[in-house]
Each structure stands twice: as structure tokens, then as C-alpha cells.
Design a protein around this motif. Sequence first.
Motif, PDB file in Angstrom:
ATOM      1  N   ARG A 129       0.835  -1.203   0.061  1.00 61.95           N
ATOM      2  CA  ARG A 129      -0.026   0.007   0.052  1.00 61.95           C
ATOM      3  C   ARG A 129       0.803   1.167  -0.090  1.00 61.95           C
ATOM      4  NH1 ARG A 129      -5.298   1.359   0.949  1.00 61.95           N
ATOM      5  NH2 ARG A 129      -5.813   3.313   1.981  1.00 61.95           N
ATOM      6  N   GLN A 130       0.877   1.876  -0.975  1.00 61.86           N
ATOM      7  CA  GLN A 130       1.627   3.261  -1.236  1.00 61.86           C
ATOM      8  C   GLN A 130       1.044   4.254  -0.579  1.00 61.86           C
ATOM      9  OE1 GLN A 130       1.885   2.265  -5.492  1.00 61.86           O
ATOM     10  NE2 GLN A 130       4.202   2.971  -5.401  1.00 61.86           N
ATOM     11  N   THR A 131       1.938   5.302  -0.199  1.00 65.15           N
ATOM     12  CA  THR A 131       1.414   6.414   0.547  1.00 65.15           C
ATOM     13  C   THR A 131       1.499   7.724  -0.217  1.00 65.15           C
ATOM     14  OG1 THR A 131       3.409   6.665   1.614  1.00 65.15           O
ATOM     15  CG2 THR A 131       1.582   5.443   2.777  1.00 65.15           C
ATOM     16  N   ILE A 132       0.655   8.706  -0.099  1.00 66.51           N
ATOM     17  CA  ILE A 132       0.581   9.976  -0.626  1.00 66.51           C
ATOM     18  C   ILE A 132       0.710  10.996   0.303  1.00 66.51           C
ATOM     19  CG2 ILE A 132      -0.706  11.659  -2.254  1.00 66.51           C
ATOM     20  CD1 ILE A 132       0.907   9.688  -3.766  1.00 66.51           C
ATOM     21  N   GLN A 133       1.306  12.014   0.316  1.00 67.62           N
ATOM     22  CA  GLN A 133       1.268  13.142   1.113  1.00 67.62           C
ATOM     23  C   GLN A 133       1.012  14.320   0.320  1.00 67.62           C
ATOM     24  OE1 GLN A 133       4.632  15.485   3.541  1.00 67.62           O
ATOM     25  NE2 GLN A 133       4.048  13.913   4.906  1.00 67.62           N
ATOM     26  N   ILE A 134      -0.268  14.581   0.256  1.00 69.83           N
ATOM     27  CA  ILE A 134      -1.015  15.522  -0.595  1.00 69.83           C
ATOM     28  C   ILE A 134      -0.589  16.933  -0.631  1.00 69.83           C
ATOM     29  CG2 ILE A 134      -3.040  16.190   0.619  1.00 69.83           C
ATOM     30  CD1 ILE A 134      -4.764  15.829  -1.838  1.00 69.83           C
ATOM     31  N   GLY A 135      -0.145  17.311   0.475  1.00 70.20           N
ATOM     32  CA  GLY A 135       0.622  18.679   0.511  1.00 70.20           C
ATOM     33  C   GLY A 135       1.864  18.889  -0.238  1.00 70.20           C
ATOM     34  N   ARG A 136       2.580  17.828  -0.741  1.00 67.50           N
ATOM     35  CA  ARG A 136       3.671  17.897  -1.377  1.00 67.50           C
ATOM     36  C   ARG A 136       3.512  17.931  -2.962  1.00 67.50           C
ATOM     37  NH1 ARG A 136       7.971  13.249   0.568  1.00 67.50           N
ATOM     38  NH2 ARG A 136       7.863  13.594   2.885  1.00 67.50           N
ATOM     39  N   ARG A 185     -13.553  21.050  -9.281  1.00 68.43           N
ATOM     40  CA  ARG A 185     -13.266  21.927  -8.277  1.00 68.43           C
ATOM     41  C   ARG A 185     -12.853  23.335  -8.800  1.00 68.43           C
ATOM     42  NH1 ARG A 185     -12.961  16.955  -6.456  1.00 68.43           N
ATOM     43  NH2 ARG A 185     -13.377  16.586  -4.355  1.00 68.43           N
ATOM     44  N   GLY A 186     -13.440  24.511  -8.145  1.00 62.41           N
ATOM     45  CA  GLY A 186     -12.990  25.773  -8.665  1.00 62.41           C
ATOM     46  C   GLY A 186     -11.614  26.197  -8.256  1.00 62.41           C
ATOM     47  N   ASP A 187     -11.667  26.411  -6.909  1.00 64.06           N
ATOM     48  CA  ASP A 187     -10.457  26.790  -6.245  1.00 64.06           C
ATOM     49  C   ASP A 187      -9.533  25.827  -5.656  1.00 64.06           C
ATOM     50  OD1 ASP A 187      -8.381  28.405  -5.447  1.00 64.06           O
ATOM     51  OD2 ASP A 187      -9.564  29.512  -4.144  1.00 64.06           O
ATOM     52  N   LEU A 188      -8.537  25.048  -6.277  1.00 60.06           N
ATOM     53  CA  LEU A 188      -7.717  24.193  -5.756  1.00 60.06           C
ATOM     54  C   LEU A 188      -6.884  24.701  -4.748  1.00 60.06           C
ATOM     55  CD1 LEU A 188      -7.299  22.080  -9.019  1.00 60.06           C
ATOM     56  CD2 LEU A 188      -8.616  21.515  -7.091  1.00 60.06           C
ATOM     57  N   SER A 189      -6.811  25.918  -4.702  1.00 58.37           N
ATOM     58  CA  SER A 189      -5.928  26.289  -3.343  1.00 58.37           C
ATOM     59  C   SER A 189      -6.287  26.485  -1.941  1.00 58.37           C
ATOM     60  CB  SER A 189      -5.358  27.625  -3.930  1.00 58.37           C
ATOM     61  OG  SER A 189      -6.510  28.644  -3.940  1.00 58.37           O
ATOM     62  N   ALA A 190      -7.664  26.348  -1.955  1.00 55.55           N
ATOM     63  CA  ALA A 190      -8.153  26.517  -0.537  1.00 55.55           C
ATOM     64  C   ALA A 190      -9.143  25.336  -0.464  1.00 55.55           C
ATOM     65  CB  ALA A 190      -8.896  27.955  -0.389  1.00 55.55           C
ATOM     66  N   LEU A 191      -8.786  24.357  -0.081  1.00 56.26           N
ATOM     67  CA  LEU A 191      -9.657  23.150  -0.161  1.00 56.26           C
ATOM     68  C   LEU A 191      -9.641  22.480   1.541  1.00 56.26           C
ATOM     69  CD1 LEU A 191      -8.895  21.018  -3.039  1.00 56.26           C
ATOM     70  CD2 LEU A 191     -10.821  22.565  -2.920  1.00 56.26           C
ATOM     71  N   PRO A 192     -10.722  22.259   1.911  1.00 59.88           N
ATOM     72  CA  PRO A 192     -10.878  21.917   3.213  1.00 59.88           C
ATOM     73  C   PRO A 192     -10.226  20.465   3.377  1.00 59.88           C
ATOM     74  CG  PRO A 192     -12.905  21.577   2.145  1.00 59.88           C
ATOM     75  CD  PRO A 192     -12.334  22.079   1.363  1.00 59.88           C
ATOM     76  N   ASP A 193      -9.724  20.019   4.763  1.00 57.27           N
ATOM     77  CA  ASP A 193      -8.928  19.026   5.004  1.00 57.27           C
ATOM     78  C   ASP A 193      -9.834  17.766   4.437  1.00 57.27           C
ATOM     79  OD1 ASP A 193      -7.054  20.407   5.831  1.00 57.27           O
ATOM     80  OD2 ASP A 193      -7.192  20.156   7.986  1.00 57.27           O
TER      81      ASP A 193
END
Length: 252
Positions: A129-136, A185-193
Amino acid sequence: MKLKWETKLGIVLISITIIIYGTKFLIIGDAGESNTLTYIFNALGFLPINVLLVTIILNQLLAVRSRRERLQKMNMVIGVFFSEIGSHLLKILSDADPDLDTIRGDLLIRDSWTDREFDTIIATLKGFRQTIQIGRINLIELHTMLAGHRDFLLRLLENPVLLEHATFTESLRAVFHLSEELESRGDLSALPDSDLAHLATDLRRVYDLLTPEWVEYMRYQKTHYPYLFSLAMRKNPFDDNASPIIQQEKGI
């Protein structure tokens, strides 16, 4: 054990031949003279064997050739996918994998690899199971890249050549779904957690499905197109030191 239809047909046709020649022996015996009746029995007796040779053996040879041609076309399409977007997408995803070092060494494919080594890493990936840190990941840049290849992805999904490759088709669907999620999604810079967690799941799905497909693609290139494999190996998306430029080895 369940017999294939070819085997059943072969048994039936050979049995018919035996019956015909058995009937010939009962009617005219083991006479050595040649007459019309003997000719008819010989012709009838050989007919099932002729059908067996033409229908089964020749058809099998044609089927093998057809499968090889379909496999070649299919891998050409897969190669185009990885050249256009697949390898770059894997580079983005692997850079966002905080646990990549645990498996990176297994993904540094070399030209000395055998089928056993390819089989081993593919089996490992299917249970890993690979992992992704979406903040990167820069979601805006990822969305731009996927949107720019939307028509390309659609054409691949519609390509009948890929219908026989269920696992790769599933990978394509995952990539296209990710593209749709980002497009919605419209604004991808301000999505909730909570939404970022959902996107991380979509990203990991693509990552998990696409990585073993890339390994299979590399195996095919190594076997059939060494010159393409050489470049793909030097552009390995899992290798931080990957470079298309051939470096001179030390000591030479």
C-alpha cells in the motif's frame, strides 16, 4: 479434468477415422488390390484428419500470430501513454510519497534484470500500500497537466486495443477520474482537509494501479525494444538521479 474444445474435437475426428478404417477392414478385409471402394474408404478415412489439421492446428497458428499482433499494438499504445503523461504523473506521485525509500531500490530497474526479478517486484507492489502526502503536490499544476491531456485520455479509453488489458484500463479509469475530480473543483488552493483527504485517496489509487503497469511496460520494452528501454530506464520516475544524458563511467 475439463478438456478444451479443441481436444474434444480432435478425439472425435480421430475416432471417426478409426471407425472408417475399421469398417473398411470388415468389408473388404486386408486386400492389397486397389479398387474404387478402397479409394473411397481411404479418402473418407483421411478426411477427419485433414479437418483436424486445418481447423485446429492452422487456426491455432493464426490465433497465436493474431495475439502477438494485438499484444504489440496494445504495448505501443501503453508506451505512448507513459511517454505522454504516465511517467510524468508517476514522478509527481512518487515525489509525494514519504515512504518511497522503502521500495525505491526495487524500482530502479536495470538492463540485467530477468523475468524473475520483474515478477518479484510486481508481486511485491500488488501487496504493498503506497502512501501519498498531498501537501507535497501542486494540485493546480497537476490539474493543468491532466486537463491538457483530457482528449488524449479519452481516446485511450475508447481504443478497442486496450479492452483485453483489464488492469491497464482500470489504471486509465483511475487517472481519468482524478482528472474529473480536479476539474470539478473551482479553487484548488483553498480546499478543506476533508476534501484533501478524498483527493489523496484518488491520488493513491492512481499511484497503486499505475506503478505495476509501469514495471510491466518496462519489462516489455527490455525484451522487445532495448533502445526504447534504455531511454525509459534513464528517465525512471522513481530515481532521483535519473537523467536522459548518458554519463561516462568513473575510471574510463
